[in-house]
Design an enzyme around this catalytic site. Structure first.
Site, PDB file in Angstrom:
ATOM      1  N   ILE A 295       6.390 103.355  74.291  1.00  8.64           N
ATOM      2  CA  ILE A 295       7.806 103.733  74.318  1.00  8.64           C
ATOM      3  C   ILE A 295       8.336 103.431  75.708  1.00  8.64           C
ATOM      4  O   ILE A 295       7.604 103.516  76.704  1.00  8.64           O
ATOM      5  CB  ILE A 295       8.027 105.216  73.932  1.00  8.64           C
TER       6      ILE A 295
ATOM      7  N   LEU B  95       0.873 116.224  77.171  1.00 10.26           N
ATOM      8  CA  LEU B  95       0.251 117.305  76.382  1.00 10.26           C
ATOM      9  C   LEU B  95       0.018 116.909  74.927  1.00 10.26           C
ATOM     10  O   LEU B  95      -0.559 117.695  74.165  1.00 10.26           O
ATOM     11  CB  LEU B  95       1.153 118.558  76.408  1.00 10.26           C
TER      12      LEU B  95
ATOM     13  N   VAL C 138       2.697 109.226  70.344  1.00  7.17           N
ATOM     14  CA  VAL C 138       2.233 108.656  71.620  1.00  7.17           C
ATOM     15  C   VAL C 138       1.247 107.512  71.473  1.00  7.17           C
ATOM     16  O   VAL C 138       0.944 106.825  72.455  1.00  7.17           O
ATOM     17  CB  VAL C 138       1.598 109.700  72.576  1.00  7.17           C
TER      18      VAL C 138
ATOM     19  N   TYR D 105     -12.295 115.129  69.857  1.00  8.79           N
ATOM     20  CA  TYR D 105     -11.439 115.812  70.839  1.00  8.79           C
ATOM     21  C   TYR D 105     -12.078 115.743  72.232  1.00  8.79           C
ATOM     22  O   TYR D 105     -11.455 115.270  73.191  1.00  8.79           O
ATOM     23  CB  TYR D 105     -11.258 117.263  70.406  1.00  8.79           C
TER      24      TYR D 105
ATOM     25  N   GLY E 254       0.772 103.562  81.522  1.00  4.42           N
ATOM     26  CA  GLY E 254       1.542 102.317  81.668  1.00  4.42           C
ATOM     27  C   GLY E 254       2.980 102.622  82.064  1.00  4.42           C
ATOM     28  O   GLY E 254       3.557 101.965  82.939  1.00  4.42           O
TER      29      GLY E 254
END
Ligand code: NAD
Ligand code: UDP
Length: 325
Positions: A65, A75, A61, A147, A104
């Site tokens: 794409i 997730l 990710v 995180y 996006g």
């Protein structure tokens, strides 16, 4: 006749993502599962590959794409402390660049997009239980920051795309969730304790075991997440999703020993830095707006999880793939 939607699940091969994909495939939707398998196994979704409404894409990710979809569940992100601290730079890139990429896509396709955020945005909380209005107490410099701050920045991006570009968003803050298909070596407390008890190894209590967590079974969580996605557009969150029943880590260990019938002992290990002392969701908002609350208590959920751990061959699970981006 319910509408069939094209739905992208990033991190769809993971513990929660694979269950979400299953639910969406069963509901007849056209599901794309996108994953780089950093913390998951392809075997989590191989049973779905023969379904005509399921597609599996290997992709990271952090890279853009081009897909045409109606809804996105975002997730993709390592979730266990051992996994997200393995390569902290990659973790924060995954949260931030992953959010930018899905937002996006959502903007271009006019898709609705849900962010899997976390109770870690509250850090080591001074307010107990934690309502969504609490702004948190996060150490931005510690080992959990990649995180926590990554997820906080992702929430900011979601809100800004919503305000600036009218992207239809949802944010859920997930509290500790467990169940079958957790990675047996993810180092999370439930998987560690069950694996240790079944292998006859002593159970590792970090610190004095008096720190608390509130454990939600995965089916309850997935139900809450789907209700949020399908709820009214004026309720974008953030909303807490978790089980408000709070346990000390020592109580969890004792319950695992009882349910596995194991004879192992509890052994103390040092408490990791910045480990939150207490955690319990205030789920008033989810109750009111989603008519949602957990239905599966810890004992029943642990029984189902232990059954699954008894059946798997742990030698088939590999540690995270080295990834130095
Ligand atoms: P998981 O590690 O099983 O799933 C995460 C998935 O994302 C894995 O399949 C992994 O391979 C994938 N992934 C990681 N980096 C990626 C990348 N750069 N590109 C594509 N895929 C990538 O963990 P989970 O428990 O299923 O968590 C799912 C989501 O829910 C995560 O975003 C996590 O932060 C959030 N969450 C989970 C919990 C919990 O208790 N389970 C609590 C709070 C938040
Ligand atoms: N923990 C523990 N023994 C273990 C693994 C974890 O005592 O083998 C503790 C950990 O220190 C924390 C709690 O259990 O206080 C939950 O840890 P986990 O990694 O599952 O999730 P967290 O909520 O900290 O992200």
């Amino acid at each position: 006749m319910p509408t069939i939607k094209r739905i992208l699940v990033t991190g769809g091969a993971g513990f929660l993502g694979s269950h979400l994909c299953e639910r969406l495939v069963e509901d007849g939707h056209d599901v794309i599962c996108l994953d780089n398998f950093f913390t998951s196994q392809k075997t989590n979704v191989t049973h779905l590959l023969s379904r005509p409404n399921f597609e599996l894409v290997r992709h990271d990710v952090t890279q853009a794409i081009w897909l045409e979809v109606d809804e996105i569940y975002n997730l993709a992100c390592p979730a266990a402390p051992g996994h997200y601290q393995y390569n902290p730079i990659k973790t924060i890139k995954t949260s931030v660049m992953g959010a930018i990429n899905v937002l996006g896509m959502a903007k271009r396709c006019r898709a609705k997009v849900l962010q899997a955020s976390t109770s870690e945005v509250y850090g080591d909380p001074e307010v107990h239980p934690q309502p969504e209005s609490y702004r948190g107490s996060v150490n931005p410099l510690g080992p959990r920051a990649c995180y926590d701050e990554g997820k906080r920045a992702a929430e900011t991006l979601f809100m800004d795309y919503h305000r600036m570009n009218r992207v239809n968003i949802r944010i859920v803050r997930i509290f500790n969730t467990y169940g079958p298909r957790m990675h047996p070596f993810d180092g999370r407390v439930v998987s560690n304790f069950i694996r240790q008890a079944l292998a006859g190894q002593d159970i590792t209590i970090f610190g004095d075991g008096q720190q608390t967590r509130s454990f939600c079974y995965r089916d309850d969580l997935i139900e809450g997440m789907m209700r949020m996605m399908n709820g009214p557009d004026d309720f974008i969150g953030p909303v807490n999703l978790g089980n408000p029943h709070e346990f000390t880590i020592r109580q969890l260990a004792e319950l695992v020993i009882e349910l596995t019938g194991s004879k192992v002992k509890l052994v103390r290990r040092p408490l990791p830095p910045d480990d939150p002392t207490r955690r319990q969701p205030d789920i008033t908002l989810a109750r009111q707006r989603l008519n949602w609350q957990p239905t599966i208590e810890l004992r029943a959920g642990l029984e189902a999880t232990i059954d699954w751990f008894r059946k798997i061959d742990v030698s088939q699970y590999r540690p995270p793939t080295p990834n130095y981006d």
